[in-house]
Design an enzyme around this catalytic site. Structure first.
Site, PDB file in Angstrom:
ATOM      1  CB  SER A 106     -50.294 -64.313 100.484  1.00 40.23           C
ATOM      2  OG  SER A 106     -50.823 -63.627  99.472  1.00 40.23           O
ATOM      3  CE1 TYR A 130     -53.839 -57.168 100.925  1.00 37.29           C
ATOM      4  CE2 TYR A 130     -53.280 -59.190  99.686  1.00 37.29           C
ATOM      5  CZ  TYR A 130     -52.234 -58.410 100.311  1.00 37.29           C
ATOM      6  OH  TYR A 130     -51.437 -57.725 100.040  1.00 37.29           O
ATOM      7  CB  THR A 156     -52.749 -56.662 104.952  1.00 38.16           C
ATOM      8  OG1 THR A 156     -51.890 -57.768 104.728  1.00 38.16           O
ATOM      9  CG2 THR A 156     -52.389 -55.761 104.042  1.00 38.16           C
ATOM     10  CE  LYS A 226     -47.700 -57.651 105.782  1.00 38.63           C
ATOM     11  NZ  LYS A 226     -47.878 -57.200 104.869  1.00 38.63           N
ATOM     12  CG  HIS A 250     -48.259 -54.042 101.603  1.00 35.35           C
ATOM     13  ND1 HIS A 250     -49.226 -54.373 102.157  1.00 35.35           N
ATOM     14  CD2 HIS A 250     -47.809 -54.707 100.180  1.00 35.35           C
ATOM     15  CE1 HIS A 250     -49.802 -55.415 101.183  1.00 35.35           C
ATOM     16  NE2 HIS A 250     -49.037 -55.477 100.223  1.00 35.35           N
TER      17      HIS A 250
END
Length: 355
Positions: A106, A130, A156, A226, A250
């Site tokens: 992440s 992100y 994402t 995603k 999520h």
């Protein structure tokens, strides 16, 4: 206490993690309906097993983007692994490598990308991104990930803003002072921090499909998107040149009352028509859930919360235990359904119950 199934790890994590950490990991948005539905939806799917199929030799390996993994379960991107175990994402990377599967690291890791890479050299790793308002930050992250040997970029798409997670608000959740978002700390030095360790409103809510072209201009890595839940967005994803789609809501932490991912999977797979690989996360708690997802067209599934429960239990070893249990359950479910190889799994294996 014998750890026999994933819910044993869940019970352990709930008992022994600090309440604020447990609540953060467990949180869903609003009433948590979508979070819970991710799990419940699997119970509406029934197997149609075949008999006398020679399952004496089982092969549960598969490939994702051309790389072989030991079985079709990877580790989904989740933030703040040090809340579960002191070594954080380093332990996650080591467990994934030991089990020969994929770990999606992440943006919101509590270890640097360099530390994650060094912890498990040669492991299969993808990087979840992100996009921040400060595009230079995102660009540098992508370039670091590529230089370190991460093999794909996972964008994402479902977090222009953070969903309303009531327990985090009640608890006044914030990262403990000794924990940092290691990949971003230099970029936001001196700024005020919100509960999730970054300046408020640092994510870019203006991103559109055209930003996939921007990402493609920065990297040679394949791009996976995603957070897709509809056939329309699946079609747009393919049209914009992504190499994979993760059907995800999520973990039910963003928009409540959306579809369970296993329910959304069917229309996404249909829309894609084999042009790109389709994966899924959300609600996987048993090996038979993995089999159902593959029967409905997923190439591989990813686990989020169960990976954190494994870390909370015993770090790298606990996460390996979780993966091993899923692997054994998946192999057994496959055999009992009459499939000796992953390639034999198909839509004929399942039906939706009328319940």
């Amino acid at each position: 206490m014998a750890m026999v199934c994933l819910s044993d790890f869940e019970a352990y994590a709930k008992k022994y993690l600090p309440k604020i950490a447990w609540d953060y990991f467990a949180a869903g948005a609003d009433d948590c309906n979508t979070r819970d539905e991710n799990i419940l939806a699997y119970k509406r799917i029934r197997f149609q097993p075949r008999m006398l199929r020679d399952v004496s030799m089982m092969d549960i390996r598969t490939k994702i983007l051309g790389t072989e993994i030991s079985f079709p379960v990877g580790i989904a991107p989740t933030g703040f692994h040090q809340l579960a175990w002191p070594d954080g994402e380093k332990s996650t990377a080591r467990a994934a490598k030991a089990m020969n599967t994929c770990y999606i690291a992440s943006t919101y890791s509590t270890c640097t990308l360099e530390e994650i890479s060094a912890a498990a050299p040669g492991g299969l790793r993808w990087f979840q991104l992100y996009i921040h308002r400060n595009r230079a930050v995102s660009r540098q992250l992508v370039q670091r990930a590529e230089a370190l040997g991460f093999q794909a970029l996972v964008l994402t798409a479902d977090l222009p803003y953070t969903g309303k997670r009531r327990d985090d608000i009640r608890n006044g959740f914030c990262l403990p002072p000794h924990m940092k978002l290691k990949n971003l700390e230099r970029d936001f030095e001196g700024d005020d921090r919100s509960e999730y360790g970054l300046p408020p409103n640092s994510l870019d809510p203006s991103i559109t499909w055209n930003d996939i072209y921007w990402l493609q201009s920065l990297t040679h890595l394949p791009i996976i998107i995603k957070g897709i839940l509809t056939k329309e967005d699946a079609e747009l994803a393919v049209r914009h040149g992504v190499q994979g789609i993760i059907v995800s809501n999520h973990g039910g932490r963003q928009l409540d009352e959306g579809p369970a991912t296993i329910d959304a999977l069917v229309e996404v797979v249909e829309a894609v028509g084999g042009r790109v690989e389709v994966y899924l996360d959300g609600g996987i708690r048993k090996g038979s859930d993995v089999l159902k997802a593959l029967a409905l067209g997923a190439k591989c599934v990813f686990i989020g919360r169960p990976a954190l429960w494994g870390l909370a239990y015993k770090g790298e070893e606990g996460l390996q235990d979780v993966l091993r249990i899923l692997q054994d359950e998946f192999r057994l479910s496959m055999a009992l359904a009459g499939c000796a190889r992953v390639s034999e799994i198909g839509r004929h294996l399942v039906r939706f119950s009328k319940l």
